[in-house]
Design a protein around this motif. Structure first.
Motif, PDB file in Angstrom:
ATOM      1  N   HIS A 144      38.547  35.129  40.239  1.00 55.07           N
ATOM      2  CA  HIS A 144      36.990  36.033  39.919  1.00 55.07           C
ATOM      3  C   HIS A 144      37.834  36.923  40.257  1.00 55.07           C
ATOM      4  CE1 HIS A 144      32.909  36.236  39.386  1.00 55.07           C
ATOM      5  NE2 HIS A 144      33.050  37.358  40.190  1.00 55.07           N
ATOM      6  N   LEU A 145      37.405  38.227  38.731  1.00 53.90           N
ATOM      7  CA  LEU A 145      38.161  38.806  39.034  1.00 53.90           C
ATOM      8  C   LEU A 145      36.946  40.212  39.143  1.00 53.90           C
ATOM      9  CD1 LEU A 145      40.398  40.999  39.334  1.00 53.90           C
ATOM     10  CD2 LEU A 145      40.376  40.907  36.517  1.00 53.90           C
ATOM     11  N   LYS A 146      36.429  41.032  39.995  1.00 58.87           N
ATOM     12  CA  LYS A 146      35.619  42.454  39.101  1.00 58.87           C
ATOM     13  C   LYS A 146      35.885  43.567  39.202  1.00 58.87           C
ATOM     14  CE  LYS A 146      30.979  44.201  40.995  1.00 58.87           C
ATOM     15  NZ  LYS A 146      30.744  44.884  41.459  1.00 58.87           N
ATOM     16  N   GLN A 147      35.626  44.419  37.755  1.00 61.08           N
ATOM     17  CA  GLN A 147      36.113  45.484  37.558  1.00 61.08           C
ATOM     18  C   GLN A 147      35.189  46.353  37.449  1.00 61.08           C
ATOM     19  OE1 GLN A 147      39.084  44.128  34.456  1.00 61.08           O
ATOM     20  NE2 GLN A 147      40.209  45.183  35.178  1.00 61.08           N
ATOM     21  N   PRO A 148      35.160  47.829  37.613  1.00 64.34           N
ATOM     22  CA  PRO A 148      34.484  48.643  37.637  1.00 64.34           C
ATOM     23  C   PRO A 148      34.099  49.096  35.759  1.00 64.34           C
ATOM     24  CG  PRO A 148      36.129  49.647  38.252  1.00 64.34           C
ATOM     25  CD  PRO A 148      36.273  48.724  38.474  1.00 64.34           C
ATOM     26  N   LYS A 149      32.796  48.764  35.213  1.00 62.82           N
ATOM     27  CA  LYS A 149      32.561  49.737  33.416  1.00 62.82           C
ATOM     28  C   LYS A 149      32.861  47.574  32.834  1.00 62.82           C
ATOM     29  CE  LYS A 149      33.440  54.288  33.628  1.00 62.82           C
ATOM     30  NZ  LYS A 149      34.175  54.797  33.371  1.00 62.82           N
ATOM     31  N   LEU A 150      32.676  47.295  33.535  1.00 67.92           N
ATOM     32  CA  LEU A 150      33.432  45.635  32.950  1.00 67.92           C
ATOM     33  C   LEU A 150      32.086  44.157  33.501  1.00 67.92           C
ATOM     34  CD1 LEU A 150      36.726  46.294  32.645  1.00 67.92           C
ATOM     35  CD2 LEU A 150      35.467  46.340  30.728  1.00 67.92           C
ATOM     36  N   SER A 151      32.121  43.899  33.001  1.00 67.43           N
ATOM     37  CA  SER A 151      31.761  42.321  33.053  1.00 67.43           C
ATOM     38  C   SER A 151      32.792  41.323  33.829  1.00 67.43           C
ATOM     39  CB  SER A 151      31.189  41.099  32.294  1.00 67.43           C
ATOM     40  OG  SER A 151      30.506  41.976  30.799  1.00 67.43           O
ATOM     41  N   GLU A 152      31.970  41.022  35.586  1.00 63.91           N
ATOM     42  CA  GLU A 152      33.144  40.078  36.009  1.00 63.91           C
ATOM     43  C   GLU A 152      33.398  38.632  35.581  1.00 63.91           C
ATOM     44  OE1 GLU A 152      30.804  39.048  40.091  1.00 63.91           O
ATOM     45  OE2 GLU A 152      29.822  40.649  39.545  1.00 63.91           O
ATOM     46  N   GLY A 153      34.650  38.380  35.750  1.00 62.05           N
ATOM     47  CA  GLY A 153      34.862  36.792  35.618  1.00 62.05           C
ATOM     48  C   GLY A 153      35.271  35.786  35.887  1.00 62.05           C
ATOM     49  N   THR A 154      35.727  34.772  35.982  1.00 60.70           N
ATOM     50  CA  THR A 154      36.682  33.956  36.268  1.00 60.70           C
ATOM     51  C   THR A 154      38.067  34.014  35.169  1.00 60.70           C
ATOM     52  OG1 THR A 154      35.218  32.724  37.498  1.00 60.70           O
ATOM     53  CG2 THR A 154      37.272  31.613  36.744  1.00 60.70           C
ATOM     54  N   TRP A 155      39.570  34.011  35.781  1.00 64.85           N
ATOM     55  CA  TRP A 155      40.619  33.950  34.534  1.00 64.85           C
ATOM     56  C   TRP A 155      41.194  32.883  35.843  1.00 64.85           C
ATOM     57  CZ3 TRP A 155      42.171  37.898  31.662  1.00 64.85           C
ATOM     58  CH2 TRP A 155      41.314  38.937  31.128  1.00 64.85           C
ATOM     59  N   ASP A 156      42.379  31.783  34.711  1.00 64.53           N
ATOM     60  CA  ASP A 156      42.538  30.836  34.984  1.00 64.53           C
ATOM     61  C   ASP A 156      43.779  31.244  34.531  1.00 64.53           C
ATOM     62  OD1 ASP A 156      40.121  29.301  34.904  1.00 64.53           O
ATOM     63  OD2 ASP A 156      40.431  29.402  33.308  1.00 64.53           O
ATOM     64  N   ILE A 157      44.429  31.039  35.724  1.00 66.94           N
ATOM     65  CA  ILE A 157      46.576  30.958  36.034  1.00 66.94           C
ATOM     66  C   ILE A 157      46.773  30.075  35.116  1.00 66.94           C
ATOM     67  CG2 ILE A 157      48.540  31.390  37.141  1.00 66.94           C
ATOM     68  CD1 ILE A 157      46.453  33.475  37.519  1.00 66.94           C
ATOM     69  N   THR A 158      47.587  30.753  33.835  1.00 63.26           N
ATOM     70  CA  THR A 158      48.310  29.230  33.107  1.00 63.26           C
ATOM     71  C   THR A 158      49.219  30.043  32.748  1.00 63.26           C
ATOM     72  OG1 THR A 158      48.205  31.683  31.306  1.00 63.26           O
ATOM     73  CG2 THR A 158      46.532  29.395  31.510  1.00 63.26           C
ATOM     74  N   VAL A 159      50.359  30.825  33.827  1.00 65.02           N
ATOM     75  CA  VAL A 159      51.596  30.506  33.757  1.00 65.02           C
ATOM     76  C   VAL A 159      51.791  31.570  35.150  1.00 65.02           C
ATOM     77  CG1 VAL A 159      53.433  31.753  33.027  1.00 65.02           C
ATOM     78  CG2 VAL A 159      52.273  30.980  31.076  1.00 65.02           C
ATOM     79  N   TRP A 160      52.723  30.923  35.696  1.00 69.05           N
ATOM     80  CA  TRP A 160      53.092  31.322  37.406  1.00 69.05           C
ATOM     81  C   TRP A 160      54.666  31.070  37.333  1.00 69.05           C
ATOM     82  CZ3 TRP A 160      50.302  34.862  40.339  1.00 69.05           C
ATOM     83  CH2 TRP A 160      50.493  34.734  41.480  1.00 69.05           C
ATOM     84  N   ASP A 161      55.652  32.252  36.937  1.00 74.58           N
ATOM     85  CA  ASP A 161      56.877  31.838  36.572  1.00 74.58           C
ATOM     86  C   ASP A 161      57.618  33.104  38.010  1.00 74.58           C
ATOM     87  OD1 ASP A 161      59.833  31.602  36.637  1.00 74.58           O
ATOM     88  OD2 ASP A 161      59.605  31.825  34.114  1.00 74.58           O
ATOM     89  N   ALA A 162      57.319  32.864  38.560  1.00 74.46           N
ATOM     90  CA  ALA A 162      57.412  33.517  39.900  1.00 74.46           C
ATOM     91  C   ALA A 162      59.174  33.886  40.071  1.00 74.46           C
ATOM     92  CB  ALA A 162      57.742  33.474  41.419  1.00 74.46           C
ATOM     93  N   PRO A 163      60.410  35.471  40.090  1.00 71.56           N
ATOM     94  CA  PRO A 163      59.347  36.125  40.028  1.00 71.56           C
ATOM     95  C   PRO A 163      59.567  37.328  38.987  1.00 71.56           C
ATOM     96  CG  PRO A 163      61.787  36.192  40.538  1.00 71.56           C
ATOM     97  CD  PRO A 163      61.135  35.239  40.759  1.00 71.56           C
ATOM     98  N   SER A 164      58.622  36.615  38.326  1.00 64.94           N
ATOM     99  CA  SER A 164      59.016  37.507  36.659  1.00 64.94           C
ATOM    100  C   SER A 164      57.430  37.386  35.788  1.00 64.94           C
ATOM    101  CB  SER A 164      60.106  36.945  35.739  1.00 64.94           C
ATOM    102  OG  SER A 164      60.180  35.750  35.412  1.00 64.94           O
ATOM    103  N   TYR A 165      56.849  36.327  36.533  1.00 61.95           N
ATOM    104  CA  TYR A 165      56.176  36.454  34.937  1.00 61.95           C
ATOM    105  C   TYR A 165      54.311  35.325  35.576  1.00 61.95           C
ATOM    106  CZ  TYR A 165      53.237  36.383  30.790  1.00 61.95           C
ATOM    107  OH  TYR A 165      53.169  36.383  29.718  1.00 61.95           O
ATOM    108  N   PHE A 166      53.640  36.380  35.217  1.00 62.37           N
ATOM    109  CA  PHE A 166      52.179  35.404  35.140  1.00 62.37           C
ATOM    110  C   PHE A 166      51.419  35.983  34.577  1.00 62.37           C
ATOM    111  CE2 PHE A 166      50.546  38.945  38.291  1.00 62.37           C
ATOM    112  CZ  PHE A 166      48.529  38.267  37.523  1.00 62.37           C
ATOM    113  N   GLU A 167      50.438  34.622  34.079  1.00 68.34           N
ATOM    114  CA  GLU A 167      49.823  35.530  32.671  1.00 68.34           C
ATOM    115  C   GLU A 167      48.301  34.441  33.228  1.00 68.34           C
ATOM    116  OE1 GLU A 167      50.576  34.797  28.719  1.00 68.34           O
ATOM    117  OE2 GLU A 167      49.588  33.182  28.825  1.00 68.34           O
ATOM    118  N   TRP A 168      46.996  35.249  33.131  1.00 62.80           N
ATOM    119  CA  TRP A 168      45.417  34.555  33.317  1.00 62.80           C
ATOM    120  C   TRP A 168      45.355  34.673  32.006  1.00 62.80           C
ATOM    121  CZ3 TRP A 168      44.298  37.378  38.385  1.00 62.80           C
ATOM    122  CH2 TRP A 168      44.222  38.724  37.823  1.00 62.80           C
TER     123      TRP A 168
END
Length: 140
Positions: free
Chosen positions: A51-75
């Protein structure tokens, strides 16, 4: 709509990854994030939710779709007919140097309208995020 920001960092790939992948520390490292809450137990892997909350943006839930340590992650976040995919790539450049590349792809029927209002903010946030990660990785 596609956004991209790359920055070279005077730190090893592993150090940059360690800073980047410590999601719960993001609010202390980058001014574009107010709170990060892991919704699934650590360690973070593909399938984790955040769950991510940022100023001036709607908060929301992000799903990690790629987690390839130590080079890449995507949500991915899907909300209101919009799909956002954010990538975070760390590449080794040689002795104690790395490149961080942040990407954001937004798709959906409302994107042309959203682009009118949020293109400048999105570019600004990506620059601030890259600079914040650079600062954190380069300081012990």
């Amino acid at each position: 709509m596609h956004f991209e920001k790359s920055i070279e960092i005077d730190a090893s790939q592993q150090r940059v990854w360690d800073v980047l992948s410590d999601l719960e520390a993001w609010p202390q490292r980058i001014e574009t994030v107010d709170t990060v809450e892991l919704l699934t137990p650590a360690p973070i892997t593909k399938g984790s939710r955040v769950h991510l909350k940022q100023p001036k943006l709607s908060e929301g839930t992000w799903d990690i779709t790629v987690w390839d340590a130590p080079s890449y992650f995507e949500w991915t976040q899907k909300t209101g007919g919009i799909t956002s995919v954010a990538g975070h790539r760390v590449e080794a450049l040689g002795e104690g140097r790395a490149r961080l590349t942040l990407t954001l792809d937004m798709r959906g029927f409302l994107i042309p309208l959203i682009a009118l209002f949020y293109k400048g903010l999105t570019n600004r946030y990506m620059n601030l995020e890259a600079e914040g990660m650079k600062r954190a990785a380069e300081t012990a």
